[in-house]
Design a protein around this motif. Structure first.
Motif, PDB file in Angstrom:
ATOM      1  N   PHE A 169       0.760   8.239   1.461  1.00  0.00           N
ATOM      2  CA  PHE A 169       1.160   7.253   3.167  1.00  0.00           C
ATOM      3  C   PHE A 169       0.496   7.973   4.321  1.00  0.00           C
ATOM      4  CE2 PHE A 169       3.277   6.121  -0.732  1.00  0.00           C
ATOM      5  CZ  PHE A 169       2.547   4.443  -0.488  1.00  0.00           C
ATOM      6  N   GLU A 176       0.879   8.882  -4.719  1.00  0.00           N
ATOM      7  CA  GLU A 176       0.076   7.855  -3.955  1.00  0.00           C
ATOM      8  C   GLU A 176       0.743   8.710  -2.473  1.00  0.00           C
ATOM      9  OE1 GLU A 176       1.541   2.872  -4.265  1.00  0.00           O
ATOM     10  OE2 GLU A 176       3.218   4.192  -4.887  1.00  0.00           O
ATOM     11  N   SER A 182      -4.481   6.175  -3.980  1.00  0.00           N
ATOM     12  CA  SER A 182      -2.831   6.965  -4.973  1.00  0.00           C
ATOM     13  C   SER A 182      -4.797   7.401  -6.422  1.00  0.00           C
ATOM     14  CB  SER A 182      -3.294   5.407  -5.668  1.00  0.00           C
ATOM     15  OG  SER A 182      -3.846   4.652  -5.951  1.00  0.00           O
ATOM     16  N   LYS A 189      -1.474   3.162   3.915  1.00  0.00           N
ATOM     17  CA  LYS A 189      -1.350   3.834   2.874  1.00  0.00           C
ATOM     18  C   LYS A 189      -2.805   4.230   2.827  1.00  0.00           C
ATOM     19  CE  LYS A 189      -1.206   2.930  -2.742  1.00  0.00           C
ATOM     20  NZ  LYS A 189      -0.611   2.459  -3.453  1.00  0.00           N
ATOM     21  N   SER A 190      -2.998   5.280   2.614  1.00  0.00           N
ATOM     22  CA  SER A 190      -4.595   5.997   2.278  1.00  0.00           C
ATOM     23  C   SER A 190      -4.784   6.025   1.037  1.00  0.00           C
ATOM     24  CB  SER A 190      -4.064   8.020   2.751  1.00  0.00           C
ATOM     25  OG  SER A 190      -5.060   8.293   2.320  1.00  0.00           O
TER      26      SER A 190
END
Ligand SMILES: CC(C)(COP(=O)(O)OP(=O)(O)OC[C@H]1O[C@@H](n2cnc3c(N)ncnc32)[C@H](O)[C@@H]1OP(=O)(O)O)[C@@H](O)C(=O)NCCC(=O)NCCS
Length: 157
Positions: A82, A80, A96, A93-94
């Motif tokens: 961020f 993940e 995953s 959150k960019s």
């Protein structure tokens, strides 16, 4: 793993280069797979990655990685990403992604790894889904016949 986006990490729009971010994803997930297996690991595959929002120069990027399931020599790792702009107090959150690593011996030959036992509800959900994702990526890589992908019957039948 935490990184600060510096000028050398960006494109001409002052946004983080996708390739640099994928490099950090590769590093953090390789460390995770090494910690699980206590072995040298190599990247076998990276599942699809989409970048919806740019990460900007000066942002702080935090990457987390955990092994979701170990098979024979391979391990699926969930990453993940961020992004945080500390002066403005914004964080998002960019994206995953799932990467697969294979533990190898000194000669580069695959070697078995310990099993992973999920504990939390989230870990159990990731563990359960890992077999389906493994079959899909192996079919796409032409390393498994679609008819052998037991978890994907509804897609290929
Ligand atoms: C990954 C690698 C070790 C697999 O070796 P191989 O001789 O094909 O071994 P096998 O066919 O026995 O497969 C070994 C494991 O890799 C997995 N694997 C192979 N290709 C894969 C792929 N594209 N995606 C996911 N897993 C893969 C297999 O499912 C198997 O998993 P398992 O042992 O848990 O069942 C080998 O292809 C390799 O060294 N690739 C280059 C890795 C590398 O250098 N990466 C950095 C980028 S250059």
């Amino acid at each position: 793993m935490t990184e600060l986006v510096l000028p050398n990490d960006t494109n001409t729009l002052n946004n983080l280069m996708g390739g640099r971010l994928m490099h950090w994803m590769d590093v953090v997930s390789a460390i995770s797979a090494q910690k699980h297996s206590n072995r040298i690991v190599v990247t076998a595959s990276a599942d699809n990655i989409s970048f919806r929002n740019p990460i900007q120069l000066g942002d702080v990027v935090t990457l987390t990685a955990k092994v979701t399931r170990a098979f024979n020599s391979s391990m699926e790792v969930y990453i993940e990403v961020f992004a945080e702009n500390i002066p403005s107090g914004t964080k998002f959150k960019s994206h995953s992604a799932f990467f697969t690593f294979v533990a190898v011996d000194q000669g580069g030959r695959p070697i078995d790894v310990p099993e992973l036992v999920p504990e939390t509800a989230e870990e159990k959900e990731l563990f359960e889904g890992a077999l389906r994702r493994r079959q899909l990526r192996l079919v796409l890589a032409k390393r498994m016949k679609p008819e052998d992908a037991t978890e994907l019957k509804s897609i290929f039948d």
